[in-house]
Scaffold this motif. Sequence first.
Motif, PDB file in Angstrom:
ATOM      1  N   ALA A  38      59.686 -36.173 -26.781  1.00 17.38           N
ATOM      2  CA  ALA A  38      60.963 -36.722 -26.307  1.00 17.38           C
ATOM      3  C   ALA A  38      60.744 -37.608 -25.079  1.00 17.38           C
ATOM      4  CB  ALA A  38      61.938 -35.597 -25.989  1.00 17.38           C
ATOM      5  N   ALA A  39      59.893 -37.127 -24.149  1.00 15.36           N
ATOM      6  CA  ALA A  39      59.590 -37.917 -22.957  1.00 15.36           C
ATOM      7  C   ALA A  39      58.898 -39.216 -23.336  1.00 15.36           C
ATOM      8  CB  ALA A  39      58.716 -37.101 -22.005  1.00 15.36           C
ATOM      9  N   LEU A  40      58.003 -39.130 -24.330  1.00  8.82           N
ATOM     10  CA  LEU A  40      57.303 -40.332 -24.794  1.00  8.82           C
ATOM     11  C   LEU A  40      58.282 -41.312 -25.426  1.00  8.82           C
ATOM     12  CD1 LEU A  40      54.758 -41.954 -25.418  1.00  8.82           C
ATOM     13  CD2 LEU A  40      54.485 -40.573 -27.503  1.00  8.82           C
TER      14      LEU A  40
ATOM     15  N   ASP B  49      62.319 -47.100 -22.504  1.00  8.38           N
ATOM     16  CA  ASP B  49      62.419 -47.727 -21.180  1.00  8.38           C
ATOM     17  C   ASP B  49      61.471 -48.915 -21.072  1.00  8.38           C
ATOM     18  OD1 ASP B  49      64.309 -45.879 -20.471  1.00  8.38           O
ATOM     19  OD2 ASP B  49      62.918 -44.578 -19.353  1.00  8.38           O
ATOM     20  N   LEU B  50      60.291 -48.768 -21.668  1.00  2.00           N
ATOM     21  CA  LEU B  50      59.315 -49.856 -21.643  1.00  2.00           C
ATOM     22  C   LEU B  50      59.854 -51.084 -22.371  1.00  2.00           C
ATOM     23  CD1 LEU B  50      56.495 -50.922 -20.981  1.00  2.00           C
ATOM     24  CD2 LEU B  50      55.680 -49.843 -23.098  1.00  2.00           C
ATOM     25  N   LYS B  51      60.423 -50.853 -23.523  1.00  2.00           N
ATOM     26  CA  LYS B  51      60.974 -51.975 -24.286  1.00  2.00           C
ATOM     27  C   LYS B  51      62.137 -52.633 -23.532  1.00  2.00           C
ATOM     28  CE  LYS B  51      59.659 -50.260 -28.843  1.00  2.00           C
ATOM     29  NZ  LYS B  51      60.145 -49.777 -30.162  1.00  2.00           N
ATOM     30  N   LYS B  52      62.998 -51.808 -22.917  1.00  2.00           N
ATOM     31  CA  LYS B  52      64.112 -52.322 -22.132  1.00  2.00           C
ATOM     32  C   LYS B  52      63.599 -53.148 -20.948  1.00  2.00           C
ATOM     33  CE  LYS B  52      68.350 -50.762 -19.851  1.00  2.00           C
ATOM     34  NZ  LYS B  52      69.162 -49.565 -19.472  1.00  2.00           N
ATOM     35  N   GLY B  53      62.531 -52.597 -20.286  1.00  3.51           N
ATOM     36  CA  GLY B  53      61.934 -53.315 -19.161  1.00  3.51           C
ATOM     37  C   GLY B  53      61.317 -54.626 -19.598  1.00  3.51           C
ATOM     38  N   GLU B  54      60.713 -54.619 -20.782  1.00  5.26           N
ATOM     39  CA  GLU B  54      60.109 -55.848 -21.293  1.00  5.26           C
ATOM     40  C   GLU B  54      61.186 -56.905 -21.556  1.00  5.26           C
ATOM     41  OE1 GLU B  54      58.024 -54.394 -24.665  1.00  5.26           O
ATOM     42  OE2 GLU B  54      56.143 -54.040 -23.557  1.00  5.26           O
ATOM     43  N   ARG B  55      62.347 -56.446 -22.052  1.00  7.70           N
ATOM     44  CA  ARG B  55      63.442 -57.389 -22.292  1.00  7.70           C
ATOM     45  C   ARG B  55      63.968 -57.961 -20.966  1.00  7.70           C
ATOM     46  NH1 ARG B  55      64.896 -53.455 -26.213  1.00  7.70           N
ATOM     47  NH2 ARG B  55      66.444 -52.567 -24.777  1.00  7.70           N
ATOM     48  N   ARG B  56      64.137 -57.091 -19.958  1.00  8.37           N
ATOM     49  CA  ARG B  56      64.602 -57.539 -18.639  1.00  8.37           C
ATOM     50  C   ARG B  56      63.612 -58.520 -18.011  1.00  8.37           C
ATOM     51  NH1 ARG B  56      66.723 -51.829 -16.007  1.00  8.37           N
ATOM     52  NH2 ARG B  56      68.672 -51.692 -17.227  1.00  8.37           N
ATOM     53  N   LEU B  57      62.331 -58.200 -18.133  1.00  5.11           N
ATOM     54  CA  LEU B  57      61.306 -59.084 -17.585  1.00  5.11           C
ATOM     55  C   LEU B  57      61.362 -60.459 -18.230  1.00  5.11           C
ATOM     56  CD1 LEU B  57      58.863 -59.544 -15.765  1.00  5.11           C
ATOM     57  CD2 LEU B  57      57.425 -58.610 -17.608  1.00  5.11           C
ATOM     58  N   LYS B  58      61.541 -60.435 -19.555  1.00  5.42           N
ATOM     59  CA  LYS B  58      61.610 -61.726 -20.264  1.00  5.42           C
ATOM     60  C   LYS B  58      62.844 -62.534 -19.828  1.00  5.42           C
ATOM     61  CE  LYS B  58      61.190 -63.774 -24.831  1.00  5.42           C
ATOM     62  NZ  LYS B  58      62.127 -64.855 -24.527  1.00  5.42           N
ATOM     63  N   ALA B  59      63.964 -61.819 -19.634  1.00  4.74           N
ATOM     64  CA  ALA B  59      65.185 -62.509 -19.192  1.00  4.74           C
ATOM     65  C   ALA B  59      64.993 -63.103 -17.800  1.00  4.74           C
ATOM     66  CB  ALA B  59      66.359 -61.534 -19.199  1.00  4.74           C
TER      67      ALA B  59
ATOM     68  N   ILE C  22      57.768 -52.265 -12.452  1.00  2.00           N
ATOM     69  CA  ILE C  22      58.352 -51.175 -13.258  1.00  2.00           C
ATOM     70  C   ILE C  22      57.753 -51.166 -14.664  1.00  2.00           C
ATOM     71  CG2 ILE C  22      60.494 -50.383 -14.338  1.00  2.00           C
ATOM     72  CD1 ILE C  22      61.977 -51.394 -11.847  1.00  2.00           C
ATOM     73  N   LEU C  23      57.548 -52.365 -15.200  1.00  5.70           N
ATOM     74  CA  LEU C  23      56.971 -52.456 -16.545  1.00  5.70           C
ATOM     75  C   LEU C  23      55.572 -51.865 -16.577  1.00  5.70           C
ATOM     76  CD1 LEU C  23      57.403 -53.484 -19.420  1.00  5.70           C
ATOM     77  CD2 LEU C  23      56.382 -55.661 -18.712  1.00  5.70           C
TER      78      LEU C  23
ATOM     79  N   ARG D 170      54.387 -48.607 -18.660  1.00  2.00           N
ATOM     80  CA  ARG D 170      53.256 -48.641 -19.599  1.00  2.00           C
ATOM     81  C   ARG D 170      52.246 -47.532 -19.297  1.00  2.00           C
ATOM     82  NH1 ARG D 170      52.502 -55.217 -19.675  1.00  2.00           N
ATOM     83  NH2 ARG D 170      53.953 -55.632 -21.422  1.00  2.00           N
ATOM     84  N   ASP D 171      51.960 -47.311 -18.017  1.00  2.00           N
ATOM     85  CA  ASP D 171      51.052 -46.226 -17.629  1.00  2.00           C
ATOM     86  C   ASP D 171      51.613 -44.867 -18.058  1.00  2.00           C
ATOM     87  OD1 ASP D 171      49.384 -48.092 -16.533  1.00  2.00           O
ATOM     88  OD2 ASP D 171      50.053 -47.763 -14.459  1.00  2.00           O
ATOM     89  N   LYS D 172      52.916 -44.714 -17.842  1.00  2.00           N
ATOM     90  CA  LYS D 172      53.564 -43.448 -18.205  1.00  2.00           C
ATOM     91  C   LYS D 172      53.495 -43.212 -19.712  1.00  2.00           C
ATOM     92  CE  LYS D 172      57.882 -40.877 -17.662  1.00  2.00           C
ATOM     93  NZ  LYS D 172      59.277 -40.922 -17.139  1.00  2.00           N
ATOM     94  N   VAL D 173      53.736 -44.292 -20.447  1.00  2.00           N
ATOM     95  CA  VAL D 173      53.674 -44.179 -21.917  1.00  2.00           C
ATOM     96  C   VAL D 173      52.279 -43.772 -22.367  1.00  2.00           C
ATOM     97  CG1 VAL D 173      53.730 -45.512 -24.057  1.00  2.00           C
ATOM     98  CG2 VAL D 173      55.617 -45.701 -22.428  1.00  2.00           C
ATOM     99  N   GLU D 174      51.268 -44.387 -21.801  1.00  2.00           N
ATOM    100  CA  GLU D 174      49.891 -44.053 -22.178  1.00  2.00           C
ATOM    101  C   GLU D 174      49.562 -42.598 -21.848  1.00  2.00           C
ATOM    102  OE1 GLU D 174      47.802 -45.841 -23.953  1.00  2.00           O
ATOM    103  OE2 GLU D 174      49.423 -47.301 -24.138  1.00  2.00           O
TER     104      GLU D 174
END
Length: 424
Positions: A98-100, A106-116, A178-179, A183-187
């Motif tokens: 669940a945490a993963l 969150d990573l995908k959301k952050g990637e979208r924000r970064l791109k924006a 944050i991204l 990513r570190d957290k996901v790994e």
Amino acid sequence: MLAILATCALVVGLMNPVLADKKDDLQRQRQGVNGKIDGAQKSLDSSSAAYAKAAKALDAAQAKLSSARATLGKTRGQLAVSQAEDARMQAELDRSQAALDKAVADLKKGERRLKASEDEVKAFTVQTVQEGDRGMKAFGELLGGESPSTFTDRMSLNASVGDAQVSRMQKLAAAKVILRLNRDKVEKLRDQVAVARQAAAANLQKMTELEAAAEAQTAEVGKLVDARADASGKARAAKVEDERLLAAYEAERNRLNNELAELARRELERQRARERAGRGGSGNNGGLSGGDDNGALSYPVNGPITSPYGMRVHPVTGVYKLHDGTDFGVGCGTPIHAAASGTIIQQYYNAGYGNRVILANGIKRGQSIVTTYNHLSGFARSAGARVSRGEVIGYVGSTGYSTGCHLHFMVIANGVTVNPMGWL
């Protein structure tokens, strides 16, 4: 019983024809019954041996059963621990997963924000390049005649645009940080989930093996219980039946022995009367038995008494009955000495007494005395031999119903077993 033979032998030449015929008839009956008893005793010995063997097998089965049950209990305990661990690992795996999943989202959301943010910065940069330096442009317009208030307004706008640009750049930098953290957290979470899954898989394998072991051990316990019950039941049934037959035969033998004892009493009385008439009342019947005039018996071996004459629980059969002699605790192979002079009237193997020597010792203290020596490992003389007091007649053993090396010494007075210690 055997003492009566000696008594009869002592006066064989003194019987009248009627008495002799009666004795011959009784002896034939006795031999027939003894044959039945010997057969029954052999059957009992076989049954008792089978029962003892079954009891030994039962003890071994019980030990195996106890061990199997202990192993089964341990296995079941380990299985319970493994099952509890499996539940804990699954819960932990679910939490990690669940945490993963949340970290990935969150990573995908952050990637979208970064791109924006990147898109905004790019657009602003392009606009800035196209429009040029807004401050310089406002200054030029001021020189060209634009009013100072307009110039001021344009410079304020330019400052606001600059602040917005700085804000955009700061958001962009923060989004990148944050991204990276996400990513570190996901790994890290992915590694945790992989480890948890590996541990859960190993525990599942162990739990499967434990379940199989518990099932096999349960089946083994069942087999041991069945085997134990079957062996014990069969041996017990055979022993009970043989004891019933033996009891019936022994009752018949006792009836005949009583008659022979009465016959021996009459013969002994007749013999004493003739001795008084012919030899002046000698206390020993002399020649036939080869007995001596000493009224006491000598110790057949030198050793401690391990079981006296009297009622006791038999150490092998477990039956409460008369212990018809005195046991001397001495080692196997120890020489056995004749307790008095006499004639070996019989020596043979009996399932109960083992190898035994029956020695007629003549008349002592007015009684016909016969001594028997039992559980021997071997004989030193032959049946019919005349032996002197103290002469070696056999060797200590543990044959027949015996729990160890010892001499079972018996004294039979006028056909009845008596306490040997009263004669030694």
